[in-house]
Scaffold this motif. Sequence first.
Motif, PDB file in Angstrom:
ATOM      1  N   ASP A 192      -5.417  -0.826   3.490  1.00  0.00           N
ATOM      2  CA  ASP A 192      -6.146   0.437   3.326  1.00  0.00           C
ATOM      3  C   ASP A 192      -7.371   0.455   4.250  1.00  0.00           C
ATOM      4  N   ALA A 208       0.335  -6.559   0.467  1.00  0.00           N
ATOM      5  CA  ALA A 208      -0.789  -5.797  -0.097  1.00  0.00           C
ATOM      6  C   ALA A 208      -0.317  -5.007  -1.308  1.00  0.00           C
ATOM      7  N   LEU A 209      -0.091  -5.725  -2.414  1.00  0.00           N
ATOM      8  CA  LEU A 209       0.442  -5.073  -3.622  1.00  0.00           C
ATOM      9  C   LEU A 209      -0.540  -5.159  -4.773  1.00  0.00           C
ATOM     10  N   GLY A 210      -1.722  -5.712  -4.531  1.00  0.00           N
ATOM     11  CA  GLY A 210      -2.666  -6.007  -5.616  1.00  0.00           C
ATOM     12  C   GLY A 210      -2.272  -7.322  -6.258  1.00  0.00           C
ATOM     13  N   SER A 211      -3.232  -7.926  -6.957  1.00  0.00           N
ATOM     14  CA  SER A 211      -2.973  -9.225  -7.581  1.00  0.00           C
ATOM     15  C   SER A 211      -2.681  -9.044  -9.066  1.00  0.00           C
ATOM     16  N   GLY A 254       4.375  -0.365  -0.531  1.00  0.00           N
ATOM     17  CA  GLY A 254       4.452  -1.289  -1.668  1.00  0.00           C
ATOM     18  C   GLY A 254       4.883  -0.646  -2.965  1.00  0.00           C
ATOM     19  N   TYR A 255       5.569   0.492  -2.889  1.00  0.00           N
ATOM     20  CA  TYR A 255       6.015   1.155  -4.112  1.00  0.00           C
ATOM     21  C   TYR A 255       7.539   1.153  -4.144  1.00  0.00           C
ATOM     22  N   ARG A 281     -13.033  -3.296 -13.912  1.00  0.00           N
ATOM     23  CA  ARG A 281     -12.748  -4.559 -13.224  1.00  0.00           C
ATOM     24  C   ARG A 281     -14.037  -5.208 -12.756  1.00  0.00           C
ATOM     25  N   LYS A 285       0.642  -9.143  -8.442  1.00  0.00           N
ATOM     26  CA  LYS A 285       1.966  -8.708  -7.997  1.00  0.00           C
ATOM     27  C   LYS A 285       2.319  -9.317  -6.628  1.00  0.00           C
ATOM     28  N   ARG A 323     -12.903   1.543 -10.599  1.00  0.00           N
ATOM     29  CA  ARG A 323     -12.871   0.081 -10.649  1.00  0.00           C
ATOM     30  C   ARG A 323     -13.923  -0.498 -11.607  1.00  0.00           C
ATOM     31  N   GLY A 335      -4.404  -7.677  -0.923  1.00  0.00           N
ATOM     32  CA  GLY A 335      -5.043  -6.614  -1.722  1.00  0.00           C
ATOM     33  C   GLY A 335      -5.181  -5.308  -0.960  1.00  0.00           C
ATOM     34  N   GLY A 336      -6.407  -4.822  -0.867  1.00  0.00           N
ATOM     35  CA  GLY A 336      -6.632  -3.519  -0.232  1.00  0.00           C
ATOM     36  C   GLY A 336      -6.869  -3.571   1.273  1.00  0.00           C
ATOM     37  N   SER A 358       0.833  -1.215   0.000  1.00  0.00           N
ATOM     38  CA  SER A 358       0.000   0.000   0.000  1.00  0.00           C
ATOM     39  C   SER A 358       0.862   1.257   0.000  1.00  0.00           C
ATOM     40  N   LYS A 359       0.182   2.383  -0.055  1.00  0.00           N
ATOM     41  CA  LYS A 359       0.900   3.661  -0.200  1.00  0.00           C
ATOM     42  C   LYS A 359       1.673   3.994   1.078  1.00  0.00           C
ATOM     43  N   ARG A 382     -17.734  -1.079  -3.060  1.00  0.00           N
ATOM     44  CA  ARG A 382     -16.360  -0.762  -3.447  1.00  0.00           C
ATOM     45  C   ARG A 382     -16.350   0.161  -4.678  1.00  0.00           C
TER      46      ARG A 382
HETATM   47  N1  UDP Z   1      -0.247  -1.392  -4.347  1.00  0.00           N
HETATM   48  C1  UDP Z   1       1.065  -1.382  -3.959  1.00  0.00           C
HETATM   49  N2  UDP Z   1       2.035  -1.369  -4.919  1.00  0.00           N
HETATM   50  C2  UDP Z   1       1.746  -1.371  -6.244  1.00  0.00           C
HETATM   51  C3  UDP Z   1       0.383  -1.419  -6.638  1.00  0.00           C
HETATM   52  C4  UDP Z   1      -0.596  -1.437  -5.663  1.00  0.00           C
HETATM   53  O1  UDP Z   1       1.372  -1.388  -2.774  1.00  0.00           O
HETATM   54  O2  UDP Z   1       2.675  -1.346  -7.045  1.00  0.00           O
HETATM   55  C5  UDP Z   1      -1.276  -1.415  -3.304  1.00  0.00           C
HETATM   56  C6  UDP Z   1      -2.336  -0.333  -3.393  1.00  0.00           C
HETATM   57  O3  UDP Z   1      -1.864   0.859  -2.767  1.00  0.00           O
HETATM   58  C7  UDP Z   1      -3.478  -0.976  -2.655  1.00  0.00           C
HETATM   59  C8  UDP Z   1      -3.290  -2.457  -2.966  1.00  0.00           C
HETATM   60  O4  UDP Z   1      -1.968  -2.604  -3.445  1.00  0.00           O
HETATM   61  O5  UDP Z   1      -3.331  -0.782  -1.280  1.00  0.00           O
HETATM   62  C9  UDP Z   1      -4.150  -2.944  -4.108  1.00  0.00           C
HETATM   63  O6  UDP Z   1      -5.332  -3.184  -3.695  1.00  0.00           O
HETATM   64  P1  UDP Z   1      -6.464  -3.549  -4.731  1.00  0.00           P
HETATM   65  O7  UDP Z   1      -7.599  -2.687  -4.433  1.00  0.00           O
HETATM   66  O8  UDP Z   1      -5.952  -3.520  -6.124  1.00  0.00           O
HETATM   67  O9  UDP Z   1      -6.647  -5.029  -4.290  1.00  0.00           O
HETATM   68  P2  UDP Z   1      -7.241  -6.164  -5.148  1.00  0.00           P
HETATM   69  O10 UDP Z   1      -8.658  -5.786  -5.382  1.00  0.00           O
HETATM   70  O11 UDP Z   1      -6.411  -6.229  -6.404  1.00  0.00           O
HETATM   71  O12 UDP Z   1      -7.021  -7.347  -4.277  1.00  0.00           O
END
Ligand code: UDP
Length: 249
Positions: free
Chosen positions: A195, A165-168, A140-141, A228, A170, A225, A191-192, A113-114, A218
Amino acid sequence: MVSEREKLDILGVEVDRVTMDSALDAFRGFLDSDGCSLIVTPNSEIVLNATKDPSLAELISSADLVIPDGIGLVYASRIAGSPLKERVTGIDFSYNALKLLAERGGSAYLFGSKPGIAEKAAEKLKEQIPGLRIAGFRDGYYRPEEEAEIAAGIMASGADFLLAALGSPKQEKFIADHREDLGVRAAIGVGGSLDVWSGTLERAPQFYIDHGLEWLFRLKQEPKRIKRTAKLPLFLIKVLLTGRKNGDH
Ligand code: UDP
């Protein structure tokens, strides 16, 4: 390992037929075993992606626990005539796993996450879960060349459980690529969730959860979104057509 895993095949992706209790039992087993157990929580979007990305499909099939997150998979199981016992969301499972970890004196690493989010989530989680130890956190950046250093940082923290928590995909790919050098007993892509736990993103009210409408809430919070979310009906149509082809209907 989950003892005698009972699985359900959805478009070629095998998910475990778990309840919250059986998933937590498996997690307990992971904490008692050597090596890093991988936990994935696919939703319909991830299953669709896996049909097009063989490396993702392989990664999911190599996981030690595949929790069907998302209402789409519950509908799919009904279409397949083999309903899942219960919907177990990744965020609820992860929270309960943290509680179990705390009871056992283990520690977690929050990665993703951020900037600032993981730290805030750590504070909030420690307030809510007595005895929870957070061994470390980071955002996660990062640049690809920093990955090995991040993995080494997780190992050095001595954490037992990694939440990425990088999103899928990744987050799942990071865990799979560094599985041997994280030093944790279990790792999950969330995932999120950070957050939500940090209070940055609001979790859907119970009504939405109970009626399988979390995706709608959401969408209200994050209108971008829409592309998606729009894949959900496509996923269900694919499941229906696949069932027909196999002569199930
Ligand atoms: N994120 C991150 N690095 C990245 C891309 C995304 O840390 O390079 C984080 C983003 O800030 C968020 C989470 O990954 O907190 C992505 O959550 P998302 O809503 O995409 O979850 P998903 O629905 O894919 O499970």
